[in-house]
Every structure is written in structure tokens, then in C-alpha cells.
Enzyme design. Structure first.
Site: not given
Ligand code: 3HC
Ligand code: NAI
Length: 709
Positions: A66, A110, A113, A133
Site C-alpha cells: 500500500a 498490500g 495481499e 507491515e
Molecule cells: N509506499 C510509498 N512509497 C514507497 C513504498 C510504499 N509502499 N515503498 C517504497 N517507497 C518509496 C520510497 O520511499 C522511495 O522513495 P524516494 O525515492 O522518494 O526516496 C522509493 O519508493 C524507492 O524505495 P527504496 O529506496 O526503498 O527502493 P529499494 O529498491 O531500495 O527497495 C523495496 C524497494 C524493497 C520495495 C522497499 O522500498 C520497501 O521495503 N518498501 C516498503 C515495503 C513495505 O513495507 N510494504 C508494506 C506497506 S504497508 C501495506 O502494504 C499495508 C497493507 O497491508 C494494507
């Protein structure tokens, strides 16, 4: 025209509709993407020429989850979450045509999911899937805690949702989470797979197994026990376990409702806000406003490390692990042999613990070339100096480096206290000189303070910041002052811990309270681990700078005079057995009481709150000065330094974020009280007063301030 978020243009397979999510950089599922996806799915399902649907992601990854940015809008009341992604996932699951999701890169949160609501999942062999998460202080909020156990079993689902670590596509295949791995072109393979399944009955994950069989109850107890130790203090892992447990007691619908309630509670918690701050902070520190993205980077393919002691050896491993060739120089053969033996030992223990394979370690060791001379230094792109801490020696080494290194090479020092500018003055190219302050053990700790001297060039700074990522580190740019950011703040923190002991607090009580606050270790135990003699030597060197009449702690210096340097001598604040296991030492307690009596320090009972306030607010007050002086770019930079270098609990966001959550007015008032009682060491930082008076937070302090040398 902009590329649409949901792209149907790759729909070239006639009978198979291909829907591509195209929301760079990581295809986060924003509400707009979700709406677009719902429309595209409906359209494809209605299209009579279409017999199956393939869902894919454009660019480097499928879907990273998400959109985390939305969460801040929800908790600040700027936007409503409603049912989140759930209606979309229900719609997809209910389609009349099979939906095959093609995963490359990551399907996280997400993203996974969404994939689980599709009817089939195929993946590229190097893809990863997971429910991370909890690392953001929340739990899966789009059915993950209900669909995942139905696909992989309860035990694995508990582990994935509570610990948040990803699994490989191979493991996902074995678990039945992925139906097929596709070698070669993923889309072609996914379309072929979709054609195979058009005639099969459509499997719907949520309908599998109804209410899940109650598995061995100990799974949940064991998971909770593990979460309480490994993710100490965090609420989300326990909440995630509860939610998965719901899948064994409740129907899918009821379980999903429970998940929504728990998700919301977590989302609005201080812990989640702090962890999300840490997530974005880790990425923000890489952005240096004054250094353009296009700044040319110096290619670093080979380095030399001078000194193979505690730090030099670890630093050599860090470069070798990243595939970079290392020349490792020592002063004499005995020291070189010792250094290499330690490197070998550390690598072997990594193999034993399963962190590295023997093959990887052999490759790394081949990359490290020992030497006693500067002969081959003319060929390297960068040097990191890690000899003993002493200005004369550092200058001698840099004079030599200036003579032997090629023009354009980066000359970095790992000094923890000395002036980068003075070291740079020993060369004819101060623009090439910079600090790369690794933390001990260098091959483990993620923090790298990149210390900018007054002449360090933008190119050299940009290269070191980019290099930190390649090395698996979090690089934070800081200015040049004694102790830079991390150690400069740690001084007042450990000073207060000592004062508290000198005023009557038990040594173990000080450590216990800060451990319970969430610190990885208490301040006394940390001192023993790092070696009390390190600070003692530094204090002796800088004693002439101490203001007469201002109280200074003395207990640690006296312990050092008695040869109690900490773990390395088997005794410090604590005593240690041969396995370095600590026990409180009544002799130290008695000594501290005696010294306090001699110094006429009144003894009193000290509360838990006072221990937290004095140690943590000492960090905050010094942090505020650092910010004001421009030594750190932003408050978040300080937070990231403390999370990755000093064991500050991520769920409190770092010292500056923590102060914001307490309220700067309250923090300021408490510091004023401490100043009245304990004197000028507690003089409130002017910036703290200014922000407190204005009702602002540290995050409001200008991001346009340049880091100054
Ligand atoms: N939402 C918004 N922005 C995100 C994002 C997300 N889920 N994931 C990454 N980004 C953004 C980063 O902030 C970054 O932004 P920037 O360039 O402006 O700084 C850009 O995307 C690139 O991210 P990374 O620098 O981290 O890129 P990498 O290639 O090193 O890593 C990744 C990629 C492994 C996917 C890493 O970004 C990551 O772990 N992301 C988060 C994953 C996460 O926690 N997902 C769960 C989200 S909560 C959710 O899904 C709730 C659901 O259950 C309803
Ligand atoms: P150390 O004492 O373990 O190692 C220093 C090594 O440098 C010794 O092996 C010595 O033989 C070698 N050396 C001395 N002169 C040399 C020369 N001319 N050429 C090649 N090698 C030479 O010291 P440590 O702890 O590794 O510290 C090194 C630097 O890192 C210091 O500046 C220190 O302040 C800094 N640092 C130390 C940290 C720690 O926790 N130990 C943490 C962060 C920085």
C-alpha cells in the site's frame, strides 16, 4: 501524455488481457491505483474476447505494498481510509475469469495481499514476497492475516506476519503460495499459464478451508514469546499474531473484521508513526539538498585500508562483501597476521551462523590483499585510514597518501574524534579528504557517518553517500566537530548515567530503566562493551577544555585507574566471566558510594522517570545544538544515526522524534528544571526554546540549512 497508472496497452495476447500497474518507482497501491485497477479488472472481465487476465507490475518490481504516504494523511485526519484495499481484492477474487498474477521484484504487504486475492500466482525465480507491515508498526490490513494462513499454513503465516521478513520465490513455491516459477520472460510464461487454467474451476483463497483447523496452540504462545524478546517493546508483532490466530477461531469475514480493527489501532499508535518516520527517514538522509542528483560519481572499484585493527579489519570485510578489491596495509607483519586471523575468524562465524556460504567467504577473502607497504596505493580509487587515534600519526599517514595516491582518489579517515580539516591539511588536496566514520563492529553496524570537511568536494561527498548504499550501510552526512553527531550526543547521555550512579542510583537500575525504555543496552553496559578506557583517554586529552567549577563525572575515570576497562579486562561497571557474561559487582557499588561521600554528593532515591529524562533529554538537548549549528542537516538525520548506530528503539523514532511526541514545550520545561537543579551543563539549547515557544517540532526546523564543516 503521461503513462497511465494502470496500463492495458500491453494487451497483445488477444484472449488474455494483461493489466499492468505502472506507478513508479515501486508500484505502491495508492487509492488512485486501486480505483484504476478496479476499472481495468471489470472491463477485462466483461470483455467476451478475454478468457483470462494476467496482472503484472511495470518497472523494477511488482508491488511494494500500500502507499505508505497515505497513512500519514489518514492519521492526521486529511484523508479517510475506509475499507482500504479490501473491496478491490474482493472484486478481483469474485471475477468470473481466472486472474493470474505475475510477480517480479517484490510482492510486499498490500502487494502480496493483492496477489493472494488473485486466483493464481506465478513468479520470476529471483522474486521475493512478504508481509513486512510490522516493520512499520502495523499489521497486514488487506486480508493478509486471513488469506496467508489459508495458503501457507498457520505456523508459517504467523512467522511471516509477526516477523515481517520476506521469503524467496522458491520457498513460496514450496509452500504453495506461488503456483509456478517462470524461467525466461515472465509475461510470456504467465500468459501461457493463464491459458492452461482457463478451463479449471476458479480457486478462491478466502473460500479455502472455511474456518481453519485449530493448530497446535503452542504455535501462538511460542510466537508471542519470541516476539517479546526479539521485537522487545513493539506492539505490532503481538497484534499480528492475534490477527492470524483469529483465522483459526473465526470465519474469513469475522477474521477480516478483526484484522481491520487491529490494523487501525496499530496505524494510529505512536509506534507506527515513529516506525514510518524511520522508514522515510532512512531514505531522506540520502538526499542532500545542496548536492545535485547529477553530481558525477567517482567509480570505486578498488580500495586500500590502512590499519588492520578492530575497525580496519571490519571495514576491509565490508568492502570485500560488496565485491570491491581491498589492499589491507599494516605497520608490521605481526599486526597484519593478527588482523587477517580476526577477519578469518569473523567470516567463519558468519558461515557457522548461516549468514554467508563458504563459497562467498572464499571469494571475499580472495579480494583482500595484505601488504606492509604503500607500493600499490597508486592504483586504488579510495583509501580508508583506520590507524590508532592520534593527530600526529593520522597526519603522517595522510602526508604519505598524498604522495602515493593517484589524482582523483578519495582519501577517507575513520577517525571518531579528530578534525577532518586538520587531517586534510597534511595533504595538497583537501578536497579529496573526507571522514567515513564506521561503527563497531564495522561489518555488522549499519550506520556510516560521512563527515564533511570544509574543503571536501561535492563529488567526493556524493560518492561516499552513494557508496554507503552499495556497502549495505545507511550513510548520513554530518559536519566536522568533536564527536561529529553520534558520539557528541553520546557524551552527555553517558555523563548523566554516571551522575545518576554518583547520586545514588544503582548501576543496574540505570541500565535496566534505559533497556526498558527500549535501548539495545544500558549506558553502563555499553561503556563496558566499547571499553571504558577509550573515553578515559579522550577525556584526559581534552581536560584542558573543561570549564573550571562545572561538575564532571568521575566514577568511570576512577574505574579505569583501577584497570577496570570493561569487558576486555573482565571488569568495568560489571564483572565478567570468561564468556563475557555480566554480573553486578558489589565492590563497584561500594566504591562509587565511597567516592560520592568523599566528593560530598548527597545520596537519594532516584525515580525511573528521572533516569529516563536525564539520559534521553541529554541526547535531545545536544541534538538541538547540533541541529542549530548545522552539523546535522535535519532532525531526522540525527534520529537515523541513533537508530542505526546507538541502539535507540526504532519504535520511538529516534531522540528528536521522541522529543516531538512528548512535546517540545514539556521537554524544554523539564530541561529548565534540570538546569536549575544541576547547573549549566543543562542550559537549554536556544533552538529548543525557540521551537517550544513557537509550538513547533524539530521536524519544522529548516531543511534548507546546509551541513557546515
Ligand atoms: N509506499 C510509498 N512509497 C514507497 C513504498 C510504499 N509502499 N515503498 C517504497 N517507497 C518509496 C520510497 O520511499 C522511495 O522513495 P524516494 O525515492 O522518494 O526516496 C522509493 O519508493 C524507492 O524505495 P527504496 O529506496 O526503498 O527502493 P529499494 O529498491 O531500495 O527497495 C523495496 C524497494 C524493497 C520495495 C522497499 O522500498 C520497501 O521495503 N518498501 C516498503 C515495503 C513495505 O513495507 N510494504 C508494506 C506497506 S504497508 C501495506 O502494504 C499495508 C497493507 O497491508 C494494507
Ligand atoms: P586498533 O588499535 O584496533 O587498530 C589500529 C591499527 O592500526 C593497529 O593494528 C596498528 O598496528 C595499525 N597501524 C598503526 N599505524 C599504522 C601505519 N602507519 N600503517 C598501517 N597500520 C598502522 O584501533 P581501532 O579501534 O581499529 O581504531 C582505528 C580508528 O578507528 C581510530 O581512529 C578510532 O578512533 C576509530 N574508530 C574506532 C572505533 C572503535 O569502536 N574501536 C569506532 C569508530 C571509529
Amino acid at each position: 501524455m503521461d503513462t497511465p497508472l494502470i496500463d492495458l496497452s500491453t494487451n497483445k495476447f488477444k484472449d488474455v488481457a494483461v493489466i499492468t500497474i505502472n506507478n513508479p518507482p515501486v508500484n505502491a497501491l495508492s487509492p488512485t491505483v486501486a480505483r484504476g485497477l478496479a476499472e481495468a479488472m471489470e472491463q477485462a472481465d466483461k470483455d467476451e474476447g478475454v478468457s483470462a487476465i494476467v496482472l503484472t507490475g511495470a518497472g523494477r518490481t511488482f508491488v511494494a505494498g500500500a502507499d505508505i504516504k497515505e497513512f500519514g494523511k489518514i492519521t492526521s485526519g486529511k484523508s479517510e481510509r475506509g475499507a482500504g484495499l479490501n473491496p478491490l481484492l474482493r472484486q478481483i477474487e469474485d471475477l468470473s475469469k481466472p486472474v493470474v498474477v505475475a510477480i517480479h521484484g517484490n510482492a510486499f504487504g498490500g502487494g502480496l495481499e493483492l496477489a493472494m486475492a488473485c486466483h493464481y500466482r506465478v513468479a520470476a525465480p529471483n522474486a521475493q514476497v512478504g508481509q513486512p507491515e510490522v516493520k512499520l508498526g502495523i499489521i497486514p490490513g488487506a486480508g493478509g492475516t486471513q488469506r496467508l494462513p489459508r495458503l501457507v499454513g498457520v505456523a508459517k503465516a504467523v512467522e511471516m506476519c509477526a516477523e515481517g521478513n520476506p521469503i524467496s520465490a522458491q520457498e513460496a513455491l514450496q509452500l504453495g503460495l506461488v503456483d509456478r516459477l517462470i524461467e525466461g520472460d515472465l509475461l510470456t510464461g504467465a500468459v501461457a499459464f493463464a491459458r492452461e487454467v482457463t478451463t479449471r474451476p476458479i480457486p478462491r483463497t478466502r473460500e479455502r478451508d472455511g474456518k481453519l483447523n485449530l493448530p497446535d496452540k503452542t504455535i501462538f504462545d511460542a510466537a508471542r514469546e519470541k516476539a517479546r524478546t526479539k521485537q522487545r517493546g513493539q506492539m505490532a508483532p503481538l497484534a499480528a499474531i492475534d490477527a492470524v490466530e483469529g483465522s483459526t477461531r473465526l470465519s474469513f469475514e469475522e477474521g477480516s473484521q478483526q484484522e481491520q480493527r487491529v490494523f487501525r489501532e496499530c496505524l494510529f499508535s505512536d509506534q507506527s508513526k515513529a516506525l514510518i518516520h524511520a522508514f522515510f527517514g532512512e531514505r531522506e538522509v540520502a538526499k542532500i539538498p545542496e548536492i545535485a542528483k547529477e553530481t558525477p560519481i567517482i567509480p570505486v572499484n578498488s580500495v586500500a585500508v590502512v590499519g588492520a585493527g578492530t575497525m580496519g579489519g571490519g571495514i576491509a570485510m565490508v568492502f570485500a562483501n560488496a565485491g570491491i578489491h581491498v589492499l589491507l596495509k599494516e605497520a608490521d607483519q605481526a599486526a597484519l597476521d593478527r588482523g587477517l586471523a580476526t577477519i578469518q575468524k569473523n567470516y567463519q562465524s558468519s558461515v557457522k551462523r548461516g549468514r554467508f556460504t563458504q563459497q562467498f567467504v572464499d571469494e571475499c577473502l580472495r579480494r583482500i590483499k595484505p601488504t606492509l607497504t604503500y607500493d600499490a596505493f597508486g592504483e586504488v580509487d579510495m583509501v580508508v585510514e583506520a590507524v590508532f587515534e592520534g593527530m600526529a600519526l593520522k597526519k603522517e599517514v595522510f602526508t604519505q597518501l598524498d604522495l602515493v595516491c593517484q589524482p582523483g582518489a578519495i582519501l577517507a579517515t575513520n577517525t571518531s574524534t579528530l578534525s577532518i580539516d586538520e587531517i586534510a591539511s597534511a595533504t595538497s588536496r583537501p578536497d579529496a579528504v573526507i571522514g567515513t566514520h564506521f561503527f563497531s563492529p564495522a561489518n555488522v553496524m549499519r550506520l556510516l557517518e560521512v563527515v564533511r570537511g570544509k574543503s571536501s568536494s561535492k563529488q567526493v561527498i556524493a560518492t561516499c553517500m552513494q557508496l554507503s548504499k552499495k556497502l549495505g550501510k545507511v550513510g548520513v552526512l554530518v559536519g566536522n566537530c568533536r564527536g561529529f553527531v553520534g558520539n557528541r550526543m553520546f557524551g552527555p547521555y553517558r555523563r548523566e548515567a554516571q551522575f545518576l550512579a554518583e547520586e545514588g542510583a544503582a548501576i543496574e537500575a540505570v541500565d535496566r530503566v534505559l533497556y526498558d525504555f527500549g535501548m539495545a543496552m544500558g549506558p553502563m553496559a555499553t561503556g563496558d562493551l566499547a571499553g571504558l578506557d577509550v573515553g578515559w583517554r579522550i577525556r584526559k586529552e581534552y581536560r584542558h577544555l573543561e570549564k573550571p567549577g562545572v561538575r564532571q563525572p568521575f566514577a568511570e575515570d576512577r574505574l579505569c585507574e583501577l584497570g577496570r576497562f570493561g569487558q576486555k579486562t573482565g571488569a568495568g561497571w560489571y564483572k565478567y566471566d570468561e564468556n563475557r557474561h555480566a554480573t553486578p559487582d558489589p565492590e563497584v557499588a561500594a566504591l562509587v558510594r565511597k567516592w560520592a561521600a568523599e566528593a560530598e554528593i548527597p545520596q537519594r532515591t532516584i525515580s525511573t522517570d528521572e533516569i529516563v529524562d536525564r539520559c534521553i533529554y541529554a541526547l535531545v538537548n545536544e541534538g538541538a545544538r547540533i541541529l542549530e549549528e548545522g552539523i546535522a542537516l535535519r532532525a531526522v538525520d540525527i534520529d537515523i544515526i541513533y537508530l542505526h548506530g546507538y541502539g535507540f528503539p526504532a519504535y520511538r523514532g529516534g531522540p528528536m522524534w521522541y522529543a516531538n511526541t512528548v512535546g517540545l514545550k514539556k521537554v524544554y520545561e523539564r530541561i529548565c528544571e534540570l538546569c536549575d537543579r544541576h547547573g549549566e551543563l543543562w542550559a537549554p539549547a536556544p533552538l529548543l526554546k525557540q521551537l517550544a515557544d513557537a509550538g513547533k517540532t524539530f521536524a519544522d526546523f529548516g531543511v534548507d540549512q546546509a551541513v557546515t564543516a
